[in-house]
Motif scaffolding. Structure first.
Motif, PDB file in Angstrom:
ATOM      1  N   ARG A 137      38.020  51.940  27.542  1.00 23.06           N
ATOM      2  CA  ARG A 137      38.076  52.277  28.959  1.00 23.06           C
ATOM      3  C   ARG A 137      38.191  51.046  29.847  1.00 23.06           C
ATOM      4  O   ARG A 137      38.659  51.122  30.979  1.00 23.06           O
ATOM      5  CB  ARG A 137      36.853  53.108  29.349  1.00 23.06           C
ATOM      6  N   ARG A 138      37.793  49.904  29.336  1.00 24.40           N
ATOM      7  CA  ARG A 138      37.996  48.654  30.083  1.00 24.40           C
ATOM      8  C   ARG A 138      39.427  48.150  29.957  1.00 24.40           C
ATOM      9  O   ARG A 138      39.860  47.313  30.747  1.00 24.40           O
ATOM     10  CB  ARG A 138      37.012  47.593  29.594  1.00 24.40           C
ATOM     11  N   LEU A 139      40.156  48.680  28.991  1.00 20.28           N
ATOM     12  CA  LEU A 139      41.538  48.250  28.767  1.00 20.28           C
ATOM     13  C   LEU A 139      42.560  49.162  29.438  1.00 20.28           C
ATOM     14  O   LEU A 139      43.652  48.728  29.788  1.00 20.28           O
ATOM     15  CB  LEU A 139      41.821  48.164  27.271  1.00 20.28           C
ATOM     16  N   THR A 140      42.231  50.452  29.571  1.00 18.99           N
ATOM     17  CA  THR A 140      43.153  51.404  30.201  1.00 18.99           C
ATOM     18  C   THR A 140      42.381  52.581  30.771  1.00 18.99           C
ATOM     19  O   THR A 140      41.343  52.972  30.226  1.00 18.99           O
ATOM     20  CB  THR A 140      44.214  51.913  29.209  1.00 18.99           C
ATOM     21  N   SER A 141      42.918  53.139  31.851  1.00 27.45           N
ATOM     22  CA  SER A 141      42.346  54.360  32.431  1.00 27.45           C
ATOM     23  C   SER A 141      43.153  55.592  32.038  1.00 27.45           C
ATOM     24  O   SER A 141      42.820  56.711  32.436  1.00 27.45           O
ATOM     25  CB  SER A 141      42.315  54.243  33.955  1.00 27.45           C
ATOM     26  N   ARG A 142      44.209  55.416  31.248  1.00 29.98           N
ATOM     27  CA  ARG A 142      45.079  56.537  30.880  1.00 29.98           C
ATOM     28  C   ARG A 142      44.414  57.419  29.816  1.00 29.98           C
ATOM     29  O   ARG A 142      43.535  56.968  29.077  1.00 29.98           O
ATOM     30  CB  ARG A 142      46.423  56.004  30.382  1.00 29.98           C
ATOM     31  N   PRO A 143      44.829  58.676  29.740  1.00 25.95           N
ATOM     32  CA  PRO A 143      44.271  59.561  28.701  1.00 25.95           C
ATOM     33  C   PRO A 143      44.502  58.991  27.304  1.00 25.95           C
ATOM     34  O   PRO A 143      45.550  58.383  27.040  1.00 25.95           O
ATOM     35  CB  PRO A 143      45.054  60.865  28.902  1.00 25.95           C
ATOM     36  N   ILE A 144      43.539  59.218  26.434  1.00 29.94           N
ATOM     37  CA  ILE A 144      43.564  58.646  25.087  1.00 29.94           C
ATOM     38  C   ILE A 144      43.757  59.744  24.050  1.00 29.94           C
ATOM     39  O   ILE A 144      43.056  60.761  24.069  1.00 29.94           O
ATOM     40  CB  ILE A 144      42.253  57.893  24.778  1.00 29.94           C
ATOM     41  N   VAL A 145      44.671  59.511  23.125  1.00 34.07           N
ATOM     42  CA  VAL A 145      44.809  60.331  21.923  1.00 34.07           C
ATOM     43  C   VAL A 145      44.462  59.454  20.727  1.00 34.07           C
ATOM     44  O   VAL A 145      45.021  58.360  20.577  1.00 34.07           O
ATOM     45  CB  VAL A 145      46.242  60.879  21.767  1.00 34.07           C
ATOM     46  N   VAL A 146      43.544  59.915  19.912  1.00 33.32           N
ATOM     47  CA  VAL A 146      43.185  59.196  18.692  1.00 33.32           C
ATOM     48  C   VAL A 146      44.063  59.684  17.547  1.00 33.32           C
ATOM     49  O   VAL A 146      44.266  60.894  17.371  1.00 33.32           O
ATOM     50  CB  VAL A 146      41.701  59.393  18.350  1.00 33.32           C
ATOM     51  N   LEU A 147      44.568  58.742  16.783  1.00 38.23           N
ATOM     52  CA  LEU A 147      45.314  59.028  15.562  1.00 38.23           C
ATOM     53  C   LEU A 147      44.842  58.031  14.518  1.00 38.23           C
ATOM     54  O   LEU A 147      44.783  56.830  14.791  1.00 38.23           O
ATOM     55  CB  LEU A 147      46.818  58.886  15.809  1.00 38.23           C
ATOM     56  N   ASN A 148      44.494  58.515  13.338  1.00 44.33           N
ATOM     57  CA  ASN A 148      43.962  57.636  12.296  1.00 44.33           C
ATOM     58  C   ASN A 148      45.021  57.265  11.276  1.00 44.33           C
ATOM     59  O   ASN A 148      45.809  58.115  10.846  1.00 44.33           O
ATOM     60  CB  ASN A 148      42.790  58.303  11.580  1.00 44.33           C
TER      61      ASN A 148
ATOM     62  N   SER B  48      41.409  48.134  14.855  1.00 45.74           N
ATOM     63  CA  SER B  48      41.989  49.314  15.487  1.00 45.74           C
ATOM     64  C   SER B  48      42.979  48.839  16.545  1.00 45.74           C
ATOM     65  O   SER B  48      42.910  47.693  17.005  1.00 45.74           O
ATOM     66  CB  SER B  48      40.898  50.175  16.133  1.00 45.74           C
ATOM     67  N   TYR B  49      43.882  49.723  16.956  1.00 41.42           N
ATOM     68  CA  TYR B  49      44.908  49.330  17.926  1.00 41.42           C
ATOM     69  C   TYR B  49      44.965  50.329  19.072  1.00 41.42           C
ATOM     70  O   TYR B  49      45.030  51.548  18.852  1.00 41.42           O
ATOM     71  CB  TYR B  49      46.285  49.260  17.252  1.00 41.42           C
ATOM     72  N   LEU B  50      44.981  49.796  20.284  1.00 42.52           N
ATOM     73  CA  LEU B  50      45.229  50.594  21.476  1.00 42.52           C
ATOM     74  C   LEU B  50      46.651  50.317  21.935  1.00 42.52           C
ATOM     75  O   LEU B  50      47.004  49.164  22.223  1.00 42.52           O
ATOM     76  CB  LEU B  50      44.242  50.240  22.583  1.00 42.52           C
ATOM     77  N   ILE B  51      47.462  51.377  21.990  1.00 41.13           N
ATOM     78  CA  ILE B  51      48.884  51.266  22.335  1.00 41.13           C
ATOM     79  C   ILE B  51      49.095  52.078  23.606  1.00 41.13           C
ATOM     80  O   ILE B  51      48.900  53.296  23.610  1.00 41.13           O
ATOM     81  CB  ILE B  51      49.764  51.799  21.189  1.00 41.13           C
ATOM     82  N   VAL B  52      49.484  51.418  24.686  1.00 42.75           N
ATOM     83  CA  VAL B  52      49.448  52.019  26.015  1.00 42.75           C
ATOM     84  C   VAL B  52      50.859  52.277  26.541  1.00 42.75           C
ATOM     85  O   VAL B  52      51.725  51.393  26.486  1.00 42.75           O
ATOM     86  CB  VAL B  52      48.688  51.106  26.999  1.00 42.75           C
ATOM     87  N   GLY B  53      51.073  53.486  27.030  1.00 43.60           N
ATOM     88  CA  GLY B  53      52.297  53.838  27.732  1.00 43.60           C
ATOM     89  C   GLY B  53      52.017  54.052  29.206  1.00 43.60           C
ATOM     90  O   GLY B  53      50.916  53.793  29.688  1.00 43.60           O
ATOM     91  N   THR B  54      53.002  54.559  29.933  1.00 45.59           N
ATOM     92  CA  THR B  54      52.809  54.775  31.365  1.00 45.59           C
ATOM     93  C   THR B  54      52.055  56.063  31.661  1.00 45.59           C
ATOM     94  O   THR B  54      51.538  56.238  32.766  1.00 45.59           O
ATOM     95  CB  THR B  54      54.169  54.808  32.088  1.00 45.59           C
ATOM     96  N   LYS B  55      51.983  56.985  30.701  1.00 42.70           N
ATOM     97  CA  LYS B  55      51.315  58.270  30.921  1.00 42.70           C
ATOM     98  C   LYS B  55      50.045  58.434  30.100  1.00 42.70           C
ATOM     99  O   LYS B  55      49.086  59.057  30.549  1.00 42.70           O
ATOM    100  CB  LYS B  55      52.277  59.412  30.609  1.00 42.70           C
ATOM    101  N   GLN B  56      50.034  57.930  28.888  1.00 41.83           N
ATOM    102  CA  GLN B  56      48.866  58.059  28.022  1.00 41.83           C
ATOM    103  C   GLN B  56      48.866  56.924  27.013  1.00 41.83           C
ATOM    104  O   GLN B  56      49.788  56.106  26.982  1.00 41.83           O
ATOM    105  CB  GLN B  56      48.844  59.415  27.326  1.00 41.83           C
ATOM    106  N   ALA B  57      47.834  56.884  26.194  1.00 35.94           N
ATOM    107  CA  ALA B  57      47.696  55.823  25.196  1.00 35.94           C
ATOM    108  C   ALA B  57      47.266  56.429  23.871  1.00 35.94           C
ATOM    109  O   ALA B  57      46.604  57.471  23.831  1.00 35.94           O
ATOM    110  CB  ALA B  57      46.682  54.781  25.652  1.00 35.94           C
ATOM    111  N   VAL B  58      47.633  55.775  22.795  1.00 36.12           N
ATOM    112  CA  VAL B  58      47.168  56.137  21.458  1.00 36.12           C
ATOM    113  C   VAL B  58      46.188  55.080  20.984  1.00 36.12           C
ATOM    114  O   VAL B  58      46.441  53.872  21.110  1.00 36.12           O
ATOM    115  CB  VAL B  58      48.337  56.266  20.468  1.00 36.12           C
ATOM    116  N   LEU B  59      45.070  55.539  20.461  1.00 32.97           N
ATOM    117  CA  LEU B  59      44.125  54.665  19.773  1.00 32.97           C
ATOM    118  C   LEU B  59      44.308  54.910  18.284  1.00 32.97           C
ATOM    119  O   LEU B  59      43.966  55.982  17.765  1.00 32.97           O
ATOM    120  CB  LEU B  59      42.696  54.974  20.218  1.00 32.97           C
TER     121      LEU B  59
END
Length: 323
Positions: free
Chosen positions: A108-119, A82-93
């Motif tokens: 949550r150990r990798l980012t505190s930004r809001p997460i959106v899941v996309l499969n 799986s991939y966590l892709i982080v921006g300055t406002k939110q992240a996509v998992l």
């Protein structure tokens, strides 16, 4: 996606008997012979990648590009990434793996930004921890809606004898393991863009492997996340939901992106590949459909066809139109 599940019916039955007789998951694994696929680990390609969170027992996490983390599950035969892709406002998992361990705590150990899941698609090995997250985007297909209801049979096959390398997590209960249902917060479509803050991701619909298969394009950074449309292992193209014509059209589409890419990031085994793999993939699947390369039976109802370093797990010619 692993192709070892062809023997799942007998394996699951045996595993269930072992559990019923009181054998815990770790005891079963201790008694079992080390699976052949497990002996290939660790894969040498990982030595060149930057590992983070090195004490995480189930997942291995690697920084593969700036603010991009590959979350790898080497202890299960699918070797899902799986991939966590982080921006300055939110992240996509992008995918949530097997659902065997607590992915949310790792994220949550990798980012505190809001997460959106996309499969990348909704086979069980990519949606296992969807239920842990509040915001899950899904492609607007019947296949997606059906899989969002969860399942038990496919999940149980993933922990059968020969599917686990090492120990399952301490708090994992194999008897109750299933893909839990999840809520689709928003339906998305080809060309849909997600603004993460100083980073935009674009959905590239790539049906074929499944009706809801997608790739995810980070155009500005030259990254293409390919899900199960491409990964460096036998590519599953035999299931009832697979459309070979659509698959060929999809790989042709992403191959056209290759000149503008820096990295291709697949969903199994190894997380990084060079963009040059994509036009070669097109040539390989077209050659296989034309009857070229080497083919051999894989179980009673599949063939594995190989050419130029690519392998495809297919329905036999009598069961599908390969030409």
């Amino acid at each position: 996606m692993s192709w070892r599940r062809s023997k799942l019916a007998l394996i699951v039955a045996c595993f269930s008997i072992a559990i019923a007789n009181g054998a815990g998951s770790r005891a079963v694994m201790a008694a079992a012979e080390i699976p052949a696929w497990c002996k290939a680990l660790p894969r040498p390609e990982y030595a060149a990648l930057q590992r983070v969170l090195p004490n995480e027992p189930w997942f291995e996490v690697y920084k593969v590009a700036p603010q991009v983390f590959a979350i790898y599950e080497p202890h299960q035969s699918e070797e899902t990434i799986s991939y966590l892709i982080v921006g300055t406002k939110q992240a996509v998992l992008f995918d949530t793996g097997m659902g065997i361990a607590d992915l949310r705590s790792v994220v949550r150990r990798l980012t505190s930004r809001p997460i959106v899941v996309l499969n990348s698609h909704t086979h069980d090995d990519h949606v296992g921890d969807n239920w842990q997250f509040d915001f899950v985007y899904g492609m607007d297909t019947d296949f997606t809606r059906s899989n969002a209801k969860g399942s038990r049979e496919d999940a149980q096959a993933e922990i059968a004898s020969g599917e686990i390398c090492g120990e399952l997590p301490k708090n994992f209960n194999p008897k109750s393991y299933a893909t839990k249902p999840w809520h689709i917060s928003r339906f998305v479509h080809d060309g849909f863009k997600i603004n993460l803050g100083e980073r935009t991701l674009e959905i590239v619909a790539t049906p074929g492997h499944t009706p809801d298969a997608i790739c995810l394009l980070d155009r500005a950074n030259g990254l293409l996340f390919t899900g199960d449309t491409y990964y460096p292992a036998p590519i599953w193209l035999f299931r009832p939901e697979t459309d070979l014509d659509a698959y060929v059209a999809s790989v042709q589409r992403i191959a056209a992106l290759a000149p503008d890419l820096k990295l291709v990031l697949g969903a199994h085994n190894i997380p990084v590949a060079q963009p040059s793999v994509l036009p070669r993939l097109v040539t390989a699947i077209q050659a296989v459909r034309a009857g070229k390369g080497e083919s051999k039976p894989e179980g009673a109802d599949k063939v594995i066809s190989s050419i130029d370093g690519f392998s495809f797990l297919l329905r036999p010619p009598s069961a599908s139109r390969l030409k």
